[in-house]
Motif scaffolding. Structure first.
Motif: not given
Ligand code: HEM
Length: 540
Positions: A474-496
């Motif tokens: 129900s939360l898909e800001m980074f998409g999901g499944g096999v193609r989920i955003c591969p940059g999400r870890h970095l994005a969260m570092i940057e955003l925080k």
């Protein structure tokens, strides 16, 4: 002369009109006959022959509102026609389970039907976003994952975010943005570009310097003019890259190759693309030369490019395992080029827009701002000169909730595409191989079945104990499944880090109490105006 030709030439204008009208009526009758007798009909707006629902969508003027209204009217599973192609739209989490499962049996690996434009751009089998070849795609995913998730890279990224931010603060101060209102949305893509260039290749892009110079030409930023000019050329080429993708994706081959306008447009786009590819290759070649000269692994920086150059060499800094069957040997410049382009195209605008939305929502909710500051004071301390460390970021639980709640309420991407590679069943209905699926991220994230009071900005949804009730998918800001955003870890570092840097020290103030971010839906929700003053925080 054949009988048919003879017949055509013997027609009067009136006969021709009647013939044309009859053929049109036959075509329309056939179109609607097929439409009303289609297999597995879903509710949806009535399509027009040839163009489908394109006009209704375009005339709505607000794509996000249109899609939410459509869902309210037709339910969580509805259909839309783009031209003659039927798309199935899904706006509820359980409906996307098969599509977003991380299982190897996922039948929805591919995003879109084959597209000759993407083939021409070299994107159907290179990089990730449009890659249709699973082995090639896995190769790039692995490349990203093994660099972007290392602690060394994450620590360095946290430092570089702060460096880019300090640079921006300097410009803001110089321009008096604490006292006068300015368009924050102009600055964010420049800030995230400079930050991403540092993280991607330890390179000062100077795109903020170029924007600053446009405000203050009599006292330009202290960088050589040719570097600022180069930055401008690069950022323009990158912006064109995004429209090139759209052009090749959406313009039919016959128009691209057989009409004079299409041919000249294609050439313009290809020239820009080749310039961009060559510039990135040049950056890689230079970095490779410097890299060869450094003997000691410990002296290497951990930007993405340097890490890529070390893969499967004695200096390997990534999480590469010996005998890896996906990445066999060192990476070529072409492989690295595809990775770098995706890092820049995937990470700059997405992050910039989400920051605009976070700043807006937090500024509108003083109680959220107060709780953020409480968390910063507890976790990071009150000494603002003390740098933020990567290790601190995990402790910023409320900040994490604020980012997720913004990504839920105002997602950067409103939809996500997939195509059925095999027959399947969704929501109890048969789905045919080749069916284009549109996951309505916005629809799911605003669905009251998953989120009570969905229009309310409430980060507490993501805190204990509420977070245990969140529905899967129900939360898909980074998409999901096999193609989920591969940059999400970095994005969260940057955003925080950015949220902490802004709200620890500043009190952004909207130009008027009614100021809202203005944005248009391109491939992402692109914020083009957010007027505010960047006031220093008053210490209570
Ligand atoms: C706030 C920041 C970001 C947001 C909201 C975001 C969002 C997304 C979304 C929704 C997708 C589609 C996933 C899917 O199909 O299920 C995606 C894919 C992707 N993102 Fe991000 N992203 C962000 C940052 C980044 C960064 C920093 C990078 C690069 C370091 C990146 C690189 C990519 C790539 C390469 C893909 C394609 C993956 C594939 O098709 O396998 N993104 N992103």
């Amino acid at each position: 002369m054949s009988t048919v030709t003879h017949l055509i030439f013997s027609l009067t204008l009136w006969d021709a009109l009647i013939l044309f009208g009859t053929l049109l009526i036959l075509y329309i009758t056939r179109f609607y006959y097929s439409y009303f007798t289609r297999e597995t009909p879903f509710p949806g707006p009535l399509p027009l022959p040839l163009i489908g629902n394109v006009i209704q969508i375009s005339l709505s003027g607000d794509f996000n509102k249109w899609m939410l209204d459509a869902q309210a009217k037709y339910g969580d599973m509805w259909e839309v026609y783009i031209g003659s192609e039927k798309q199935l739209w899904l706006g509820r989490a359980d409906l996307v389970e098969n599509i977003l499962t991380a299982s190897k049996d996922n039948k929805y690996f591919i995003r879109n039907p084959p597209n000759s434009g993407l083939d021409e751009m070299g994107l159907s089998y290179n990089g990730m976003v449009f890659n249709r070849n699973k082995e090639r795609w896995q190769f790039y995913r692995k490349m990203f994952a093994q660099a972007l998730t290392t602690v060394k890279f994450s620590r360095q990224a946290t430092e570089w975010v702060q460096q880019a931010f300090a640079n921006m603060e300097g410009y803001f101060m110089e321009l008096g943005f604490d006292k006068k209102e300015f368009n924050f949305a102009y600055w964010m893509p420049r800030f995230t570009a400079d930050m991403t260039f540092l993280i991607a290749m330890d390179k000062h892009a100077c795109t903020m310097a170029s924007l600053y110079n446009s405000y203050n030409p009599s006292k330009p930023a202290p960088y050589p003019q040719e570097i600022v000019k180069e930055a401008d050329e690069f950022i323009t080429a990158f912006q064109t890259f995004t429209s090139t993708m759209k052009y090749f994706l959406l313009t039919p081959e016959i128009i691209r190759t057989k009409t004079p306008i299409g041919r000249s447009q294609s050439k313009k786009h290809m020239d820009n693309l080749n310039w961009l590819y060559e510039s990135v290759l040049e950056i890689i070649r230079k970095k490779r030369e410097d890299f060869e000269k450094i003997g000691d692994k410990d002296q290497l920086k951990s930007d993405f490019l340097t890490m890529m150059l070390t893969v499967n060499t004695p200096k390997d800094m990534t999480q590469n395992r010996a005998g890896d069957s996906i990445i066999k040997g060192p990476l070529t410049d072409e492989d690295i080029k595809a990775g770098l382009i995706e890092m820049l195209s995937g990470g700059i605008d997405t992050t910039a827009n989400l920051i605009c939305f976070i700043v807006y929502l937090v500024t509108k909710h003083p109680e959220v701002k107060a709780r953020l500051r409480q968390e910063f004071d507890t976790v990071l301390g009150t000494d603002l000169s003390h740098p933020i460390k990567y290790e601190d970021l995990n402790k910023l639980v409320y900040t994490d909730a604020v980012i997720k709640e913004t990504g839920r309420l105002m997602p950067v991407t409103s939809i996500n595409l997939r195509m059925a590679e095999e027959d399947d069943i969704i929501g109890g209905y048969p789905i045919k191989k080749g069916q284009q699926i549109v996951i309505s991220t916005l629809g799911i994230q605003h669905n009251a079945k998953h989120w009570p009071n969905p229009k309310e900005f409430n980060p507490d949804r993501f805190l204990e104990p509420n977070c245990h009730n969140i529905d899967r998918y129900s939360l898909e800001m980074f998409g999901g499944g096999v193609r989920i955003c591969p940059g999400r870890h970095l994005a969260m570092i940057e955003l925080k880090t950015i949220v902490a840097l802004i709200f620890r020290k500043y009190d952004p103030e909207l130009a008027t109490p009614d100021t809202k971010p203005k944005y248009k839906n391109e491939s992402i929700n692109q914020c083009y105006e957010l007027m505010l003053r960047f006031k220093p925080r008053k210490i209570e």
